[in-house]
Design an enzyme around this catalytic site. Sequence first.
Site, PDB file in Angstrom:
ATOM      1  N   GLY A   1     -85.563  14.968 -14.378  1.00  0.00           N
ATOM      2  CA  GLY A   1     -85.958  13.724 -13.732  1.00  0.00           C
ATOM      3  C   GLY A   1     -85.952  12.572 -14.705  1.00  0.00           C
TER       4      GLY A   1
ATOM      5  N   GLY B   1     -79.381  14.851 -15.372  1.00  0.00           N
ATOM      6  CA  GLY B   1     -78.725  14.503 -14.121  1.00  0.00           C
ATOM      7  C   GLY B   1     -78.044  13.152 -14.122  1.00  0.00           C
TER       8      GLY B   1
ATOM      9  CE  LYS C   1     -71.453  17.821  -3.935  1.00  0.00           C
ATOM     10  NZ  LYS C   1     -72.772  17.189  -3.781  1.00  0.00           N
ATOM     11  N   GLY C   2     -74.568  21.775  -5.202  1.00  0.00           N
ATOM     12  CA  GLY C   2     -75.043  22.647  -4.137  1.00  0.00           C
ATOM     13  C   GLY C   2     -73.905  23.216  -3.302  1.00  0.00           C
TER      14      GLY C   2
ATOM     15  CB  CYS D   1     -81.877  21.827   2.532  1.00  0.00           C
ATOM     16  SG  CYS D   1     -80.782  22.082   1.140  1.00  0.00           S
TER      17      CYS D   1
ATOM     18  N   GLY E   1     -82.969   8.999 -11.923  1.00  0.00           N
ATOM     19  CA  GLY E   1     -82.802   8.118 -13.066  1.00  0.00           C
ATOM     20  C   GLY E   1     -84.099   7.879 -13.812  1.00  0.00           C
TER      21      GLY E   1
END
Length: 303
Positions: A243, A265, A46-47, A130, A217
Site C-alpha cells: 500500500g 504496486g 494479475k488476478g 471481489c 499509491g
Amino acid sequence: MKRNTEVTIAGVTFKNPVMTASGTFGSGMEYSEFVDLNRLGAVVTKGVANVPWPGNPTPRVAETYGGMLNAIGLQNPGIDVFLERDIPFLQRFDTKIIVNVCGKTVEDYLKVVERCRDVSVDMLEINVSCPNVKEGAIAFGQKTEALYEITRAVKREAGQPVIMKLSPNVTDIGEMAKAAEAGGADCISLINTLTGMKIDVEKRKFVLANKTGGLSGPAIKPVAVRMVYQASRAVKIPVIGMGGILTAADALEFILAGASAVAVGAANFINPYATAEIIEGIEGYMERHHVEDITDLIGQVEE
C-alpha cells in the site's frame, strides 16, 4: 559480509522480501525489459478468473493527489490462456510465482484453485475484495463469516499455501485477519485498495465510468502501515504488507510494523525499476545498520 535477505512464509523461501502487487505488473512480461525478474522475491500475477472477464467500461483510471484510482474490474483472459501463456513465461526465471485468484462466487474461485493444484507455482493469493454476487455484491472480504467460509473452502482444494488478500474497507482489520486465520489461511496480505471517487467539476460528472474505484499509491501508505501493524498482532500467521510503497524506507516501515514481506504496486507505473531499487535499498539499510538477517527487523518497531 553478505547480509541474509531470505524470508520463509508457509514453508516457501523467498530470496528477499520484495514482490510485486497483483494487477500492477501483469505476469512480468512487459517489465522483464526493465527489471531482472530473477532479482525479485516473487512475482504476484494479475488476478485470474475461471473464465475471461472483460472488465469495466472506460474511463477506468484517474490520477489523484498522491496516487491513482482504478476501476479496471479485474479484466483478465481467464485461466486457460493464463496457464498456457503466463506460467510458462514465469517458470523461465529464478523467482517464486504467486497466482492471484479472483471470482464472483465461491465456485468460481475453486475452479481456478483446482486448475492450479498440479501446476508448478508456489502460492495462491485469494482476492477477497471481489463482489460476492450471492451476497448482493458485498465483497467476500467485508464480512467475517464470508471470509472464513471462502478461506476454508479454498484451503480444502488448494495444492499450494494460501494467502488471503484482505480489504481495508472494513471496520476492524484485526477481526478480518482472525477470520482468515481461523479459516485456515497460511498467510494474509494487505491492504488492497481503498474505495474512492473523483468528480470532474467542470463537467459535473464522475471521472470514472464506474463512479467509484480503488485508491492506491503513496496517499494510502499511513493507513496500510497501521493496518499491517494491527493485523500482524492479531494473528500468528505471516503478513505480507503493501500500500503506497515507493522506496526502501517505505518497505522497511511495513517490515518493522510486522510484515514478513512486502509487495510493490502503483510505484511500478511511474518507475518500472522500483522493485529492484527497493531491494538494493533494503540491502544498503542492512549494511548501514549492521543487520545480519532481515528477519531480525520483522515487527521490531519499538513499542
